[in-house]
Scaffold this active site. Structure first.
Site, short mmCIF file in Angstrom:
data_model
loop_
_atom_site.label_atom_id
_atom_site.label_comp_id
_atom_site.label_asym_id
_atom_site.label_seq_id
_atom_site.Cartn_x
_atom_site.Cartn_y
_atom_site.Cartn_z
N CYS A 131 36.78 28.15 32.85
CA CYS A 131 38.14 28.48 33.27
C CYS A 131 38.15 28.95 34.73
O CYS A 131 37.81 30.10 35.01
CB CYS A 131 38.69 29.58 32.35
SG CYS A 131 40.35 30.08 32.76
N CYS A 134 40.54 31.79 35.47
CA CYS A 134 40.06 33.10 35.01
C CYS A 134 38.95 33.64 35.92
O CYS A 134 38.94 34.81 36.28
CB CYS A 134 39.49 33.02 33.60
SG CYS A 134 40.47 32.07 32.45
N ASP A 135 37.98 32.80 36.25
CA ASP A 135 36.73 33.28 36.85
C ASP A 135 36.52 32.89 38.31
O ASP A 135 35.55 33.31 38.92
CB ASP A 135 35.54 32.75 36.03
CG ASP A 135 35.58 33.25 34.59
OD1 ASP A 135 36.17 34.32 34.37
OD2 ASP A 135 35.04 32.57 33.71
#
Ligand SMILES: Cc1cc2nc3c(=O)[nH]c(=O)nc-3n(C[C@H](O)[C@H](O)[C@H](O)COP(=O)(O)OP(=O)(O)OC[C@H]3O[C@@H](n4cnc5c(N)ncnc54)[C@H](O)[C@@H]3O)c2cc1C
Length: 307
Positions: A131, A134-135
């Protein structure tokens, strides 16, 4: 007979539970594995509004404790099918037990398709991510690779190229499935390098990912690329076939439901990553949980009024 039966205790399912019990409804949440869902093993979450930083475990634990504390009933059990009996619904468990409920919320999430290589699971959060939204920020000014050829991979590469030093885009074919305009945009970026007709054949490192081995499918030549992060974007796998005799699924296996979380069957709702949607995140899963639970409550009230 429960008012609301939720399948899946991820962010969407537990959020649905919280909203359901706060409307004075009886709620049972059934979970095949452990509560928390996909996020449970993630070390860092930094994009959930109102929580600057937390781990997936703490996030899941907080959600579970909040739900159970408010009166949600939780059971560890895998649902193997559901039935629509008109005025009520039934969830059938692995051991054959049947549980009746006025409404069902399917919140079964989705799994990221893995590469299937050694160390992959072990190094999630240690150089391997599924992701970019997300990261991505954890790899600021670093070297990363994105693996995949669809729009998700292309979007990830574009997003990452704005924040990292270099992005390798590794794809097993010489053509992308994603939009041509996105490909052209990426080609124009100086810090993006395409590695086409190539597969990732090994993940290398000591305690974390430090490099990948890439094999050219045409020449058979192997190349080692040193990097800090690998974003795997080769698709997701919802596991909804067991519900396909009752609710409509799209070609990818996602339950067809809009922002109101309503499926094609009255009284059955779909929330979170498992439904057709564009943004699959914790915030949108929690939002779906709230929407689906309140829709279930209003469905119950309508039924009571018309009885
Ligand atoms: C490694 C990783 C890092 C991530 N990081 C972030 C991040 O930093 N920020 C962010 O916003 N998002 C992040 N995400 C995305 C986020 O985790 C998902 O969007 C979110 O978890 C979706 O929640 P959900 O409840 O819809 O589904 P899930 O979390 O997938 O939960 C579904 C649950 O249903 C259960 N289930 C499935 N089938 C059955 C069945 N038949 N019977 C009973 N139970 C069943 C599963 O076991 C699972 O527990 C990340 C995802 C991953 C994989």
């Amino acid at each position: 007979m429960y008012d609301i039966l939720v399948v899946g205790a991820g962010t969407a399912g537990l959020s649905a539970g919280i909203y359901g019990v706060r409307q004075n409804k009886s709620v049972l949440v059934l979970e095949a594995n452990i509560y928390g869902g996909q996020i449970i093993n993630t070390p860092d979450i930094e994009n959930y509004p109102g929580i600057a930083h937390t781990s997936g475990f703490d996030f899941a634990m907080g959600l579970y404790q909040q739900a159970v504390g408010l009166g949600v009933e939780y059971r560890q059990a895998r649902v193997t099918s559901i039935e629509d009996a008109g005025d009520h619904k039934v969830a059938v468990l692995e051991d054959g037990e049947r549980i009746a409920s006025r409404t069902i919320i399917l919140a079964t999430g989705a799994k990221n398709r893995p590469l299937g290589l050694e160390h992959e699971e072990e190094w999630v959060g240690k150089g391997i991510s599924y992701c970019a939204t997300c990261d991505g920020m954890f790899y600021r000014k670093k070297v990363v690779a994105v693996n995949g050829g669809g729009n998700t991979a292309l979007e990830d590469a574009e997003f990452l190229s704005n924040i990292v030093k270099k992005v390798y885009v590794i794809h097993r074919r010489d053509q992308f499935r994603g939009e041509a305009a996105r490909v052209e945009k990426l080609r124009a970026r100086e810090n993006v390098e395409f590695v086409l007709n190539s597969n990732i054949t090994a993940l290398l490192g000591q305690d974390r990912l430090e490099a990948i081995e890439v094999t050219d499918k045409v020449s058979g030549e192997k190349r080692m690329i040193e990097l800090d992060g690998l974003f795997v974007a080769i698709g997701q796998m919802p596991e909804n076939m067991i519900f396909s005799n009752v609710v409509g699924l799209d070609q990818g296996g996602y339950i067809i439901a809009g922002e109101d979380c309503r499926t094609n069957v009255e009284g059955i709702f779909a929330a979170g990553d498992t439904r057709t949607k564009t943004v699959r995140q914790l915030a949108t899963a929690a939002s779906d949980g709230a929407v689906a639970a309140l829709a279930a409550v209003s469905y119950i009230q309508d039924k009571e009024m018309s009885a």
